[in-house]
Design an enzyme around this catalytic site. Sequence first.
Site, mmCIF file in Angstrom:
data_model
loop_
_atom_site.group_PDB
_atom_site.id
_atom_site.type_symbol
_atom_site.label_atom_id
_atom_site.label_comp_id
_atom_site.label_asym_id
_atom_site.label_seq_id
_atom_site.Cartn_x
_atom_site.Cartn_y
_atom_site.Cartn_z
ATOM 1 N N SER A 301 5.370 -8.909 1.641
ATOM 2 C CA SER A 301 5.505 -7.468 1.511
ATOM 3 C C SER A 301 4.613 -6.880 0.423
ATOM 4 O O SER A 301 3.401 -6.870 0.547
ATOM 5 C CB SER A 301 6.987 -7.161 1.265
ATOM 6 O OG SER A 301 7.271 -5.820 1.497
ATOM 7 N N ASP A 312 -9.756 -7.258 0.212
ATOM 8 C CA ASP A 312 -10.585 -6.333 0.988
ATOM 9 C C ASP A 312 -11.681 -5.684 0.143
ATOM 10 O O ASP A 312 -12.783 -5.417 0.623
ATOM 11 C CB ASP A 312 -9.715 -5.236 1.613
ATOM 12 C CG ASP A 312 -9.097 -5.669 2.931
ATOM 13 O OD1 ASP A 312 -9.278 -6.843 3.311
ATOM 14 O OD2 ASP A 312 -8.432 -4.839 3.584
ATOM 15 N N LYS A 326 5.014 -9.900 6.199
ATOM 16 C CA LYS A 326 5.900 -8.753 6.421
ATOM 17 C C LYS A 326 5.157 -7.469 6.093
ATOM 18 O O LYS A 326 4.848 -7.201 4.950
ATOM 19 C CB LYS A 326 7.157 -8.840 5.563
ATOM 20 C CG LYS A 326 8.101 -7.682 5.865
ATOM 21 C CD LYS A 326 9.304 -7.667 4.979
ATOM 22 C CE LYS A 326 10.225 -6.508 5.365
ATOM 23 N NZ LYS A 326 9.569 -5.199 5.278
#
Length: 444
Positions: A301, A312, A326
């Site tokens: 999460s 990224d 999740k």
Amino acid sequence: MSKLRIVGTFAIASGVALFLFLGMGNLKSFAGPNYRELALLTNVLHLVQQHYVDDVDEHTLIEGALKGMLDVLDPHTSYLSADFYKEVQLDTKGEFEGLGIEITKRDGFVMVVAPIDGTPAAKAGIKAKDEIVAVCPSAEDDSCVSTQDMNLLEAVKLMRGPRGTKVMIQIRREGWTTPKPFVIKRASIRVSSVRMSILEPGLPYVRLSQFQERTTRDLAAALKQAHKETGEFKGLVLDLRNNPGGLLEQAVRVTDLFLEEGMIVFSEGRDSGNHMEWHAKGEGTEPKYPMVVLVNGGSASASEIVAGALQDHHRALVLGSETFGKGSVQTIIPLDDGSGLRLTTALYYLPSGRSIQEVRIQPDVLIEPYTEAELAAIENEDQGETFGEEHLAGHLESKKAKPESNEPNDPMARQLELDRQLIRATELLKSWNIFSNLELGSGA
């Protein structure tokens, strides 16, 4: 503007959720109810009240109907009774009484996402991906209840309780032929989510165990202390392993400490009203030193948001094993009677547009931890002695004091010997620093 907060899965059950402090009148209008279906529900309620063998409390029936209705949805959507709604609010502050594990549902049973550092569950040896097949709230066999098809709220209620009392949980673990019982004493869990150590000069290690209300503030203070102790960083290890999530707001702010600009995360729901974006701000950003983020199957999460966003933006190298996966957002809506509704309303996406839900964060460098057999071999090797004069019968004893043991007293030093992923992260950062200082000329 409504106040937004983000919680992890229950602090015995975790995820990313938005706390929306909304009155029922603030909710968007929806299509009118199907009165025929509602009439069926009302009719059944009336028949039970009139003809069931015992008197039944109407509120109990209504709560049961609500739970049943939400159980047909995803495992993170649930009804929160008034008492449990209060507990969920306390969880985000890092204080509750219980075992200290984060749980979710898998294949009908309750599964451990991660034990929280330093809690009774962690000390008892509970591990990520353990399956809890039964809970015995009084630690006696006759109190055991199977967790098959049990919702998370019921499991949490059984495992929580006053500090000092005991609970037994039956654990099924990969490689075991049968479940094994663990008797654990409940305690007051006060979780400090940030821990910092200096691995060697210029190379700090920071462990984040959860994302709580004070996490960013405590992390900033830890980094400031590290800068004071060790000067300019040669690199940083940020450990998010077995971090089951927490407040999304804190995950965003932690990520923002290491990014000058750009998107951190965005969410998409069923309609445009559920599209939200979070961006980095330049103020307070850490210098651009090399950075490794550690993850594993217990990283879920909010911790996946941090690892994925830094990955990224090419700000950090992600090392370890694949994460939990999740990527859903739960909205916690207070109801008029003091209870609450925990409703999955959106999925969140990383800056590149990829979803975490089921896909998981794949590390840049895949390193699995030592197996139990490998750890046992390392321990045996460390404890082994070479044969010498002192082993001969009747040998003369030295009159001088024996040299002190070389066994490291620092727990961090010991962890560096037994933690393959941390060892590799440290090696990468040290080699990164060496290669960056090389003057590479052209060949003749």
